[in-house]
Design an enzyme around this catalytic site. Structure first.
Site, PDB file in Angstrom:
ATOM      1  N   LYS A 102       0.867  -1.180   0.000  1.00  9.55           N
ATOM      2  CA  LYS A 102       0.000   0.000   0.000  1.00  9.55           C
ATOM      3  C   LYS A 102       0.898   1.223   0.000  1.00  9.55           C
ATOM      4  CE  LYS A 102      -3.472   2.461   2.646  1.00  9.55           C
ATOM      5  NZ  LYS A 102      -4.474   2.384   3.713  1.00  9.55           N
TER       6      LYS A 102
ATOM      7  N   LYS B 228      -2.147  -1.583  -3.875  1.00  9.89           N
ATOM      8  CA  LYS B 228      -3.005  -0.391  -3.808  1.00  9.89           C
ATOM      9  C   LYS B 228      -2.163   0.855  -3.876  1.00  9.89           C
ATOM     10  CE  LYS B 228      -5.886   1.993  -0.550  1.00  9.89           C
ATOM     11  NZ  LYS B 228      -6.133   2.170   0.834  1.00  9.89           N
TER      12      LYS B 228
END
Ligand code: PBG
Length: 331
Positions: free
Chosen positions: A203, A256
């Site tokens: 992330k 992400k």
């Protein structure tokens, strides 16, 4: 054999030929719809709610309505985010058995037992008054830092409270070191050995989370998230993060954002062999919505192309604010 014996255009000559050799398909059941569920006294969604309908803060009843639509369209799952009215330094609302995510998960499982799976985002930033994803410690000279190890216990409590409320999958998004192992350990000892963990493994500290933070009210009050979320310049580090999450017991891994990170979706898939989810985040959704509203992009064509590209890169599961639209277009 090259041209003129080989002509690549031969297999592109008709829809039938193109369909016959298409390498990547999309299925509604691999799509996940994020939902923002707000406590009753939270003010309605600021401004953008018409341009960005999928980011609206919903009361439980409206979340149920959207989940019902998701069920009718065959979506795989919904991903719940809570927007609480009360915040404190520890983010204690995140593990409240009567918290907004817990209540919604229970309501969803009761109303739609055969509906989309319920995934819950496990994090503290929506519940802390400083907006960080962990426990803040004052260090020297007025500086502060995020206390990794003190945060793990809190995250594990959150995950167990979600599992107890009926969450089918828990998804830690905080980026603390060791949190997957901490969650696995606590879930196992509380009787939730069968609850899978979808780890937000790679992330990145991204500009594309802006609309989410407005919707969830989770922007950090000071500083930024760069001491825990990853540097967008790094790919080997992303693979290390993923491999560590595998070691700690993750069942699925996430990359992400998605659009600028296709290389990492492919790398994480190749290096781990685990199911990979790509999170097509709020800013990516906002870009397409804005371009569509400006009349410069065909939304349907653009979205299906984006989602196909993520599947082609290796995503098994795709989290997207366009999930309901995409499922409709696929049908
Ligand atoms: C919570 C969390 C965020 C997103 C998902 N979980 C925000 C952040 O890290 O700042 C962003 C999702 C999106 O932009 O759609 N930590």
């Amino acid at each position: 054999m090259a041209y003129p014996k080989t002509r690549m255009r031969r297999l592109r000559a008709s829809a039938g030929l193109r369909g016959l050799v298409r390498e990547t398909g999309l299925r509604a059941e691999q799509l996940v719809l994020p939902l923002f569920v707000a406590e009753a006294d939270v003010s309605p969604t600021p401004g953008g709610d018409v341009a960005l309908p999928a980011l609206a803060r919903l009361p439980i009843s409206a979340a149920l309505e959207r989940a019902r639509e998701a069920a009718d369209l065959g979506l795989g799952a919904v991903l719940l985010f809570g927007v609480p009215s009360h915040k404190d330094p520890e983010g204690s609302g995140a593990w409240d058995e009567e918290g907004i995510v817990q209540l919604t998960a229970r309501a969803l499982k009761q109303a739609l037992p055969n509906g989309p799976l319920v995934i819950t985002d496990v994090c503290l930033c929506e519940y802390t008054n400083h907006g960080h994803c962990g426990v803040v410690r004052e260090t020297w000279a007025g500086q502060s830092s995020i206390d990794n190890d003190a945060t793990l216990e809190l995250l594990a409590r959150v995950a167990v409270s979600h599992a107890r409320a009926g969450a089918d999958i828990v998804a830690p998004s905080d980026m603390m070191d060791g949190r997957v192992g901490a969650l696995r350990h606590e879930l196992d000892s509380e009787g939730y050995a069968d609850t899978p963990i979808l780890a937000y493994s790679a992330k990145f500290a991204s500009a594309f989370y802006g609309p989410f933070r407005d919707a969830a009210g989770s922007a950090p009050a000071f500083g930024d998230r760069r001491t825990y979320q990853m540097d967008p310049a790094n790919s080997r580090e992303a693979v290390r993060e993923a491999l560590l999450d595998v070691q700690e017991g993750a069942d699925m891994l996430m990359v992400k954002p998605a659009l600028a990170y296709g290389d990492l979706i492919a790398a994480v898939k190749r290096e781990t062999g685990l199911p990979v989810a790509a999170y097509n985040v709020s800013g990516e959704y906002a870009m397409v919505r804005a371009a569509a509203d400006a009349g410069v992009l065909d939304e349907r064509e653009a979205v299906l192309e984006i989602l196909t590209s993520l599947a082609r890169a290796g995503a098994d599961t795709i989290i997207t604010y366009h999930a309901l639209d995409a499922a409709r277009w696929l049908h």
